[in-house]
Scaffold this motif. Structure first.
Motif, PDB file in Angstrom:
ATOM      1  N   LEU A 119      89.449 -17.872  37.777  1.00 15.70           N
ATOM      2  CA  LEU A 119      88.461 -18.780  38.352  1.00 15.70           C
ATOM      3  C   LEU A 119      88.659 -20.165  37.748  1.00 15.70           C
ATOM      4  CD1 LEU A 119      85.303 -16.502  38.327  1.00 15.70           C
ATOM      5  CD2 LEU A 119      86.858 -16.973  40.207  1.00 15.70           C
ATOM      6  N   GLN A 120      88.878 -21.142  38.610  1.00 14.92           N
ATOM      7  CA  GLN A 120      89.139 -22.516  38.187  1.00 14.92           C
ATOM      8  C   GLN A 120      88.123 -23.432  38.865  1.00 14.92           C
ATOM      9  OE1 GLN A 120      92.012 -23.478  36.341  1.00 14.92           O
ATOM     10  NE2 GLN A 120      92.912 -21.458  36.217  1.00 14.92           N
ATOM     11  N   GLN A 121      87.452 -24.245  38.081  1.00 21.12           N
ATOM     12  CA  GLN A 121      86.477 -25.187  38.626  1.00 21.12           C
ATOM     13  C   GLN A 121      87.118 -26.565  38.752  1.00 21.12           C
ATOM     14  OE1 GLN A 121      83.114 -26.089  36.126  1.00 21.12           O
ATOM     15  NE2 GLN A 121      81.868 -26.693  37.858  1.00 21.12           N
ATOM     16  N   ILE A 122      86.908 -27.215  39.892  1.00 15.22           N
ATOM     17  CA  ILE A 122      87.447 -28.563  40.082  1.00 15.22           C
ATOM     18  C   ILE A 122      86.606 -29.542  39.268  1.00 15.22           C
ATOM     19  CG2 ILE A 122      87.864 -30.426  41.729  1.00 15.22           C
ATOM     20  CD1 ILE A 122      88.371 -28.317  43.859  1.00 15.22           C
ATOM     21  N   VAL A 123      87.265 -30.206  38.329  1.00 20.00           N
ATOM     22  CA  VAL A 123      86.603 -31.200  37.498  1.00 20.00           C
ATOM     23  C   VAL A 123      86.760 -32.577  38.138  1.00 20.00           C
ATOM     24  CG1 VAL A 123      86.585 -32.282  35.215  1.00 20.00           C
ATOM     25  CG2 VAL A 123      87.052 -29.849  35.430  1.00 20.00           C
ATOM     26  N   GLU A 124      87.945 -32.801  38.699  1.00 18.10           N
ATOM     27  CA  GLU A 124      88.267 -34.100  39.279  1.00 18.10           C
ATOM     28  C   GLU A 124      89.331 -33.880  40.345  1.00 18.10           C
ATOM     29  OE1 GLU A 124      90.571 -37.696  37.248  1.00 18.10           O
ATOM     30  OE2 GLU A 124      88.794 -37.096  36.127  1.00 18.10           O
ATOM     31  N   PHE A 125      89.273 -34.654  41.411  1.00 17.80           N
ATOM     32  CA  PHE A 125      90.321 -34.553  42.422  1.00 17.80           C
ATOM     33  C   PHE A 125      90.548 -35.913  43.056  1.00 17.80           C
ATOM     34  CE2 PHE A 125      86.554 -34.212  44.920  1.00 17.80           C
ATOM     35  CZ  PHE A 125      86.863 -34.732  46.163  1.00 17.80           C
ATOM     36  N   GLN A 126      91.762 -36.089  43.581  1.00 14.95           N
ATOM     37  CA  GLN A 126      92.112 -37.354  44.216  1.00 14.95           C
ATOM     38  C   GLN A 126      93.051 -37.068  45.378  1.00 14.95           C
ATOM     39  OE1 GLN A 126      94.407 -39.985  41.767  1.00 14.95           O
ATOM     40  NE2 GLN A 126      93.949 -41.756  43.033  1.00 14.95           N
ATOM     41  N   VAL A 181      80.371 -18.113  44.085  1.00 13.16           N
ATOM     42  CA  VAL A 181      79.608 -18.435  42.882  1.00 13.16           C
ATOM     43  C   VAL A 181      78.147 -18.643  43.261  1.00 13.16           C
ATOM     44  CG1 VAL A 181      79.324 -20.107  41.024  1.00 13.16           C
ATOM     45  CG2 VAL A 181      81.602 -19.449  41.754  1.00 13.16           C
ATOM     46  N   ASP A 182      77.289 -17.949  42.554  1.00 11.55           N
ATOM     47  CA  ASP A 182      75.849 -18.029  42.781  1.00 11.55           C
ATOM     48  C   ASP A 182      75.244 -18.942  41.717  1.00 11.55           C
ATOM     49  OD1 ASP A 182      73.217 -17.484  43.537  1.00 11.55           O
ATOM     50  OD2 ASP A 182      73.130 -15.633  42.358  1.00 11.55           O
ATOM     51  N   TYR A 203      68.611 -14.128  30.026  1.00  8.62           N
ATOM     52  CA  TYR A 203      70.044 -13.968  29.789  1.00  8.62           C
ATOM     53  C   TYR A 203      70.408 -14.672  28.496  1.00  8.62           C
ATOM     54  CZ  TYR A 203      70.191 -12.828  34.772  1.00  8.62           C
ATOM     55  OH  TYR A 203      69.971 -12.266  36.000  1.00  8.62           O
ATOM     56  N   GLU A 204      71.317 -14.073  27.752  1.00  7.37           N
ATOM     57  CA  GLU A 204      71.853 -14.707  26.550  1.00  7.37           C
ATOM     58  C   GLU A 204      73.238 -15.238  26.887  1.00  7.37           C
ATOM     59  OE1 GLU A 204      71.800 -11.873  23.369  1.00  7.37           O
ATOM     60  OE2 GLU A 204      69.624 -11.922  23.210  1.00  7.37           O
ATOM     61  N   LEU A 205      73.409 -16.554  26.757  1.00  3.58           N
ATOM     62  CA  LEU A 205      74.684 -17.188  27.074  1.00  3.58           C
ATOM     63  C   LEU A 205      75.309 -17.737  25.800  1.00  3.58           C
ATOM     64  CD1 LEU A 205      73.623 -19.229  30.231  1.00  3.58           C
ATOM     65  CD2 LEU A 205      74.603 -16.958  30.139  1.00  3.58           C
ATOM     66  N   PRO A 206      76.568 -17.398  25.530  1.00  5.32           N
ATOM     67  CA  PRO A 206      77.243 -17.964  24.359  1.00  5.32           C
ATOM     68  C   PRO A 206      77.251 -19.492  24.427  1.00  5.32           C
ATOM     69  CG  PRO A 206      78.549 -16.200  25.323  1.00  5.32           C
ATOM     70  CD  PRO A 206      77.417 -16.473  26.266  1.00  5.32           C
ATOM     71  N   PHE A 207      77.322 -20.130  23.270  1.00  7.20           N
ATOM     72  CA  PHE A 207      77.256 -21.589  23.193  1.00  7.20           C
ATOM     73  C   PHE A 207      78.283 -22.277  24.089  1.00  7.20           C
ATOM     74  CE2 PHE A 207      75.525 -21.022  18.661  1.00  7.20           C
ATOM     75  CZ  PHE A 207      74.221 -20.988  19.123  1.00  7.20           C
ATOM     76  N   ASP A 208      79.482 -21.699  24.202  1.00 10.10           N
ATOM     77  CA  ASP A 208      80.538 -22.368  24.970  1.00 10.10           C
ATOM     78  C   ASP A 208      80.262 -22.413  26.472  1.00 10.10           C
ATOM     79  OD1 ASP A 208      80.913 -19.634  25.322  1.00 10.10           O
ATOM     80  OD2 ASP A 208      83.098 -19.778  25.325  1.00 10.10           O
ATOM     81  N   LYS A 209      79.291 -21.662  26.964  1.00 10.26           N
ATOM     82  CA  LYS A 209      78.978 -21.671  28.403  1.00 10.26           C
ATOM     83  C   LYS A 209      78.384 -23.006  28.847  1.00 10.26           C
ATOM     84  CE  LYS A 209      80.104 -17.362  29.283  1.00 10.26           C
ATOM     85  NZ  LYS A 209      81.280 -17.015  30.033  1.00 10.26           N
ATOM     86  N   PHE A 210      77.790 -23.753  27.914  1.00 14.45           N
ATOM     87  CA  PHE A 210      77.247 -25.074  28.240  1.00 14.45           C
ATOM     88  C   PHE A 210      78.160 -26.197  27.770  1.00 14.45           C
ATOM     89  CE2 PHE A 210      73.302 -22.729  28.814  1.00 14.45           C
ATOM     90  CZ  PHE A 210      72.752 -23.370  29.906  1.00 14.45           C
ATOM     91  N   GLY A 211      79.208 -25.862  27.024  1.00 11.62           N
ATOM     92  CA  GLY A 211      80.148 -26.874  26.550  1.00 11.62           C
ATOM     93  C   GLY A 211      79.474 -27.871  25.618  1.00 11.62           C
ATOM     94  N   ASP A 212      79.969 -29.098  25.630  1.00 12.55           N
ATOM     95  CA  ASP A 212      79.429 -30.143  24.757  1.00 12.55           C
ATOM     96  C   ASP A 212      78.013 -30.547  25.132  1.00 12.55           C
ATOM     97  OD1 ASP A 212      81.773 -30.196  23.305  1.00 12.55           O
ATOM     98  OD2 ASP A 212      82.631 -31.871  24.434  1.00 12.55           O
ATOM     99  N   ALA A 213      77.626 -30.321  26.376  1.00 10.03           N
ATOM    100  CA  ALA A 213      76.287 -30.710  26.827  1.00 10.03           C
ATOM    101  C   ALA A 213      75.201 -29.869  26.164  1.00 10.03           C
ATOM    102  CB  ALA A 213      76.184 -30.589  28.341  1.00 10.03           C
ATOM    103  N   GLY A 214      75.557 -28.737  25.581  1.00  9.11           N
ATOM    104  CA  GLY A 214      74.575 -27.867  24.940  1.00  9.11           C
ATOM    105  C   GLY A 214      73.791 -28.546  23.836  1.00  9.11           C
ATOM    106  N   LYS A 215      74.369 -29.565  23.226  1.00  9.68           N
ATOM    107  CA  LYS A 215      73.662 -30.251  22.136  1.00  9.68           C
ATOM    108  C   LYS A 215      72.475 -31.076  22.638  1.00  9.68           C
ATOM    109  CE  LYS A 215      77.039 -33.991  22.112  1.00  9.68           C
ATOM    110  NZ  LYS A 215      78.168 -34.553  21.395  1.00  9.68           N
ATOM    111  N   PHE A 240      76.887 -17.859  38.391  1.00 11.48           N
ATOM    112  CA  PHE A 240      77.268 -16.461  38.211  1.00 11.48           C
ATOM    113  C   PHE A 240      78.344 -16.084  39.220  1.00 11.48           C
ATOM    114  CE2 PHE A 240      73.111 -16.591  36.319  1.00 11.48           C
ATOM    115  CZ  PHE A 240      73.137 -15.646  35.314  1.00 11.48           C
ATOM    116  N   HIS A 241      79.234 -15.187  38.796  1.00 11.70           N
ATOM    117  CA  HIS A 241      80.244 -14.613  39.687  1.00 11.70           C
ATOM    118  C   HIS A 241      80.322 -13.126  39.368  1.00 11.70           C
ATOM    119  CE1 HIS A 241      83.826 -14.203  42.108  1.00 11.70           C
ATOM    120  NE2 HIS A 241      84.457 -13.651  41.087  1.00 11.70           N
TER     121      HIS A 241
END
Length: 187
Positions: free
Chosen positions: A19-26, A65-66, A91-103, A115-116
């Motif tokens: 599963l790959q999420q598009i971050v940026e495209f051109q 993806v839901d 739900y318990e989500l590991p810290f990395d699921k929110f990335g840097d925005a978790g702070k 969810f998938h």
């Protein structure tokens, strides 16, 4: 299946059974040759970002993806605990699921979790959040040695760079994608 014209930021594709999420495209149309789409894809499991180029018009498999609206409850030391707003399931989500925005997470903040196949892939905060400055040093008039900014600690514990006129107790609007100061919020 999605065509390259359907690409948008946040779309999750299934490429090589990953599963790959598009971050940026051109979309690129060179003077000679066929058009193509240049993308930055983030592996939703590992977080690794890769560049991939698609020929224009190519069909790519999309992942089902839901996205669910949830409320962030608390940090239990190892996970972020969120609650589904409709079912009240937690739900318990590991810290990395929110990335840097978790702070920038505050209790009772509205978030979106994707969810998938029943598994949480990643969480997203609103694009901007309002947070209070817990501590910052007073700005000195004329001190421009560091570009007119100073460090400030927010109520979540995150530290960001803010303009010199910001004081302890101010409420700031922060961009959760970049972690940058956007503006001061009038209280």
């Amino acid at each position: 299946m999605a065509d390259t014209t359907d690409f948008k930021n946040g779309l999750v594709l299934k490429i090589d059974n990953k599963l790959q999420q598009i971050v940026e495209f051109q979309h690129v149309k060179p003077g000679k040759g066929p058009a193509f789409v240049r993308t930055k894809l983030k592996d939703v499991v590992s977080g690794k970002v890769t560049d991939k180029t698609f020929n224009a018009g190519v069909k790519v498999e999309t992942a089902n993806v839901d996205r669910r609206d949830m409320t962030y409850l608390y940090n239990d030391g190892q996970n972020y605990v969120v609650m589904d707003d409709k079912t009240y399931e937690q739900y318990e989500l590991p810290f990395d699921k929110f990335g840097d925005a978790g702070k920038f997470l505050l209790e009772n903040m509205r978030v979106q979790v994707s969810f998938h196949d029943g598994e949480a892939l990643f969480g997203e905060l609103p694009i901007s959040v309002d947070l209070k400055v817990e501590h910052t040093e007073p700005g000195l008039q004329g001190d421009r040695s560091n570009g007119g900014t100073k460090p400030a600690t927010l109520e979540t514990g995150a530290e960001i760079q803010v303009p010199l006129f910001i004081e302890t107790g101010n409420t700031l609007k922060i961009d959760t994608r970049t972690g940058e100061y956007l503006s001061r919020v009038n209280n």
